[in-house]
Design a protein around this motif. Structure first.
Motif, PDB file in Angstrom:
ATOM      1  N   SER A  78       0.828  -1.212   0.000  1.00  0.00           N
ATOM      2  CA  SER A  78       0.000   0.000   0.000  1.00  0.00           C
ATOM      3  C   SER A  78       0.860   1.259   0.000  1.00  0.00           C
ATOM      4  N   LEU A  79       1.943   1.261   0.778  1.00  0.00           N
ATOM      5  CA  LEU A  79       2.834   2.420   0.805  1.00  0.00           C
ATOM      6  C   LEU A  79       3.510   2.615  -0.550  1.00  0.00           C
ATOM      7  N   PHE A  80       3.941   1.533  -1.177  1.00  0.00           N
ATOM      8  CA  PHE A  80       4.559   1.628  -2.501  1.00  0.00           C
ATOM      9  C   PHE A  80       3.583   2.163  -3.538  1.00  0.00           C
ATOM     10  N   VAL A  81       2.348   1.675  -3.502  1.00  0.00           N
ATOM     11  CA  VAL A  81       1.336   2.158  -4.449  1.00  0.00           C
ATOM     12  C   VAL A  81       1.103   3.650  -4.244  1.00  0.00           C
ATOM     13  N   ALA A  82       1.027   4.083  -2.980  1.00  0.00           N
ATOM     14  CA  ALA A  82       0.822   5.501  -2.687  1.00  0.00           C
ATOM     15  C   ALA A  82       1.962   6.348  -3.251  1.00  0.00           C
ATOM     16  N   VAL A  83       3.201   5.871  -3.106  1.00  0.00           N
ATOM     17  CA  VAL A  83       4.365   6.631  -3.569  1.00  0.00           C
ATOM     18  C   VAL A  83       4.507   6.565  -5.089  1.00  0.00           C
ATOM     19  N   TYR A  84       4.485   5.365  -5.640  1.00  0.00           N
ATOM     20  CA  TYR A  84       4.810   5.206  -7.050  1.00  0.00           C
ATOM     21  C   TYR A  84       3.641   5.422  -8.010  1.00  0.00           C
ATOM     22  N   GLU A  85       2.432   5.206  -7.558  1.00  0.00           N
ATOM     23  CA  GLU A  85       1.275   5.336  -8.447  1.00  0.00           C
ATOM     24  C   GLU A  85       0.377   6.530  -8.124  1.00  0.00           C
ATOM     25  N   LEU A  86       0.334   6.928  -6.847  1.00  0.00           N
ATOM     26  CA  LEU A  86      -0.632   7.951  -6.437  1.00  0.00           C
ATOM     27  C   LEU A  86       0.027   9.256  -6.011  1.00  0.00           C
ATOM     28  N   LYS A  87       1.305   9.394  -6.301  1.00  0.00           N
ATOM     29  CA  LYS A  87       2.048  10.650  -6.175  1.00  0.00           C
ATOM     30  C   LYS A  87       2.279  11.145  -4.750  1.00  0.00           C
ATOM     31  N   ALA A  88       2.294  10.245  -3.777  1.00  0.00           N
ATOM     32  CA  ALA A  88       2.661  10.650  -2.413  1.00  0.00           C
ATOM     33  C   ALA A  88       4.165  10.900  -2.389  1.00  0.00           C
ATOM     34  N   GLU A  89       4.557  11.964  -1.720  1.00  0.00           N
ATOM     35  CA  GLU A  89       5.971  12.330  -1.658  1.00  0.00           C
ATOM     36  C   GLU A  89       6.552  12.233  -0.255  1.00  0.00           C
ATOM     37  N   GLU A  90       5.720  11.963   0.734  1.00  0.00           N
ATOM     38  CA  GLU A  90       6.181  11.789   2.117  1.00  0.00           C
ATOM     39  C   GLU A  90       5.368  10.681   2.761  1.00  0.00           C
ATOM     40  N   ILE A  91       6.005   9.983   3.702  1.00  0.00           N
ATOM     41  CA  ILE A  91       5.338   8.920   4.460  1.00  0.00           C
ATOM     42  C   ILE A  91       5.388   9.295   5.933  1.00  0.00           C
ATOM     43  N   TYR A  92       4.253   9.175   6.597  1.00  0.00           N
ATOM     44  CA  TYR A  92       4.150   9.410   8.036  1.00  0.00           C
ATOM     45  C   TYR A  92       3.684   8.117   8.687  1.00  0.00           C
ATOM     46  N   ILE A  93       4.456   7.626   9.643  1.00  0.00           N
ATOM     47  CA  ILE A  93       4.043   6.467  10.428  1.00  0.00           C
ATOM     48  C   ILE A  93       3.698   7.001  11.809  1.00  0.00           C
TER      49      ILE A  93
END
Length: 188
Positions: A78-93
């Motif tokens: 899910s994190l990879f899809v958000a970054v690579y497909e849905l243009k997320a540029e930062e991750i917050y855990i």
């Protein structure tokens, strides 16, 4: 009336009255953020409000304890899809204080499974197949360490873009106060 019937009855009115119109947005997060957080009920509205987020701002992935326990499981995907497909540029855990995962006792969970009809033979078969079910069900002792562990798992994943900052925070589920555990902008 069952809960499902109650929900469907409400939904019919929701759609009929076009209440959905206020929530229309795209599949891309406006703030270019993906959040991994806990499924705790106290965070459902608290977390977005505490972070000044509205519908459409972020992608939110939820798991018990905001824990990533497998580098190639559904959470990482899910994190990879958000970054690579849905243009997320930062991750917050984002973990939280008073998390139910900090009190999870695998033995107790297994006993509850058995009480609800899961056969002892099924549990034994998993153990003989190499599944350490106690470790798989185990929670954590320290929310800060748990968040740090998940941040490191994402940050050091061989498929993660090294330019993506991975932040770790802990929220107080009562007040909404956020504390930084890992600032993903440092040492990039």
């Amino acid at each position: 009336m069952s809960m499902l019937e109650d929900i469907l009855e409400y939904n019919e009115q929701f759609v009929e009255n076009k209440e959905y119109e206020q929530y229309i947005t795209t599949k891309f997060p406006d703030k270019k953020i993906v959040i991994l957080t806990c499924m705790d009920t106290r965070l459902f509205e608290m977390l977005p409000k505490a972070m000044n987020l509205k519908n459409g701002d972020v992608k939110i992935v939820k798991s018990a304890g905001a824990v990533i326990n497998h580098p190639f499981g559904g959470i990482m995907r899910s994190l990879f899809v958000a970054v690579y497909e849905l243009k997320a540029e930062e991750i917050y855990i984002i973990g939280h204080h008073d998390c139910g995962m900090s009190a999870i006792d695998p033995t107790s969970v297994l006993e509850k499974m058995k009480a609800r009809g899961i056969d002892e033979k099924t549990i034994e078969q998993l153990k003989y197949s190499g599944v350490n079910i106690e470790d798989w069900l185990r929670g954590f002792d320290d929310v800060n360490e748990s968040v740090r562990h998940s941040v490191n798992m994402v940050k050091n994943h061989p498929l993660m873009d090294r330019t993506v900052p991975v932040h770790g925070l802990v929220i107080d589920p009562t007040t909404g106060k956020l504390d930084i555990v890992v600032n993903g902008n440092e040492n990039r």
